[in-house]
Every structure is written in C-alpha cells, then in structure tokens.
Design a protein around this motif. Sequence first.
Motif, PDB file in Angstrom:
ATOM      1  N   ASP A  89     -15.068   2.534   2.624  1.00 43.71           N
ATOM      2  CA  ASP A  89     -14.318   3.783   2.530  1.00 43.71           C
ATOM      3  C   ASP A  89     -15.277   4.958   2.629  1.00 43.71           C
ATOM      4  N   ARG A 105     -10.820   4.524   5.895  1.00 39.90           N
ATOM      5  CA  ARG A 105     -11.264   3.179   5.530  1.00 39.90           C
ATOM      6  C   ARG A 105     -11.594   2.434   6.819  1.00 39.90           C
ATOM      7  N   ALA A 165      -5.224   0.146   1.312  1.00 43.36           N
ATOM      8  CA  ALA A 165      -5.957   1.359   1.675  1.00 43.36           C
ATOM      9  C   ALA A 165      -5.305   2.588   1.053  1.00 43.36           C
TER      10      ALA A 165
END
Length: 231
Positions: free
Chosen positions: A6, A11, A39
């Motif tokens: 990240d 991401r 995510a």
Amino acid sequence: MIRVRDDDDIRTVTLDRPDSRNALRPDDLDELRVAVADAETPVTYLRGAGSAFCAGADLDAVAALDDPSEFARRGQRTASALADADTVVVCGIDGAARGGGVEMALASDVRVATPDATFGEPGVSFGLFGAWGGTVRLPRVMREGDALEFALSGRVLDAEEARQAGLVSRVVDDPRAVATEIASGKPAALRTIKRRMRDRREDGTQERAEAAAFADLVATHREEIAASRGD
C-alpha cells in the motif's frame, strides 16, 4: 504468490510466481480475492512479476483436481471480487496474458497494456475454455463476434490489436501511471462511478440509483463544486 503493498492511494497487488509465468493455483486465487476485497485504498493496481502478466490456471494443479468445478467456482469468486470491490482495479498487462490471466484482466475495471503485452485464450487447443467468468465478460468487453473468434481460434493478439478490439483502453510504457492518474480523483466519486457502471439491473432501477448517488456526492462536495465554477 500474491504480494501486496500500500502506497498512499494505491494498493499494488503483484502475482509473484515468475518462474511459472504467474500461473494461478487454487490457493493463489483465494489470496488474490482477499487482497482486492480487503483493499482500503481508492485504487488497486494489479500486475504480474517478471516477463509475463499471468499464464492463467496452473495446469499441473488442474490435472490433479478431484473436483474441477470447485476450481472454476474459486476463479469465478475471485473475478467477481475484482469486479465488485469498492476499490477501482486497474490491471497493468506487461507480457503474456493467457486464459485465466485474460479473465482476471476482464474482471478488472480498467485494463492498460504495455507494447510488449499479448493476449490469448489457448484453452481450446487442449479441450478447455475460460471458466472464471470469461464467457460472460468477454462479449461485454469486445464485440460478440470478435469475442467468439478470439476464444474459438486461440489466436494471440498483440497490444495494439487488443486496444482496437476494446480489450484494453490504452497502450503505454508505464501502466501504473494510469492507476496514479485515476487515484487523483475523489474516492467517493471513484466508488460511485464504478458501482453505477457495474450495475446490471434494468435501466429504470439504475437511473434512480444514479440520481440518488449523484445527490449524495453533491451534498458531500458542494463547496468544492461551487469553487470549481471558474475553472
């Protein structure tokens, strides 16, 4: 097999089995599904390590399966996770995308290729086909006749042919730059645009949902909208 990093609003999810051209085994599919579904960034960038994007299903794993239909369902769940996640999935294809690799790209929201990318559905040559949602998504992305010819022939498309067929939107040297460009948008707007364009309900229902979502965004960003009138 699946690496996650990240950075700010993106991401990066990397398929990381370069020695096997990032072929996907059952557990890899589950890892990929979780990496995208979990995510919290507005954008997820999906890529492959090494010289290929993804060779598709690991055929050694396929040959050893007791229940091939379960492998198909796992692939379908993973592809659906890419399509349904709140995060916008930008797929950067560099090198070969084959079979299930094409299907993961199809499930992504934005597909961007490098000049070295190639695309193929070779399963027909050994008696298989794309069972991770490919027969559903391919004719939505390409014209139906082109999709049928692509899947039935096993022909390999280069990056420019893929762009002309609608399989990718751009051919660029650095696909991640497109992910960065998209990530500059407001997260709520990105999520809403994806949800609306992914909505498969009948038109009237979609239009009502679209109007409600638009009103929500206006309420959230009213001051910025007013300030942008002179731009």
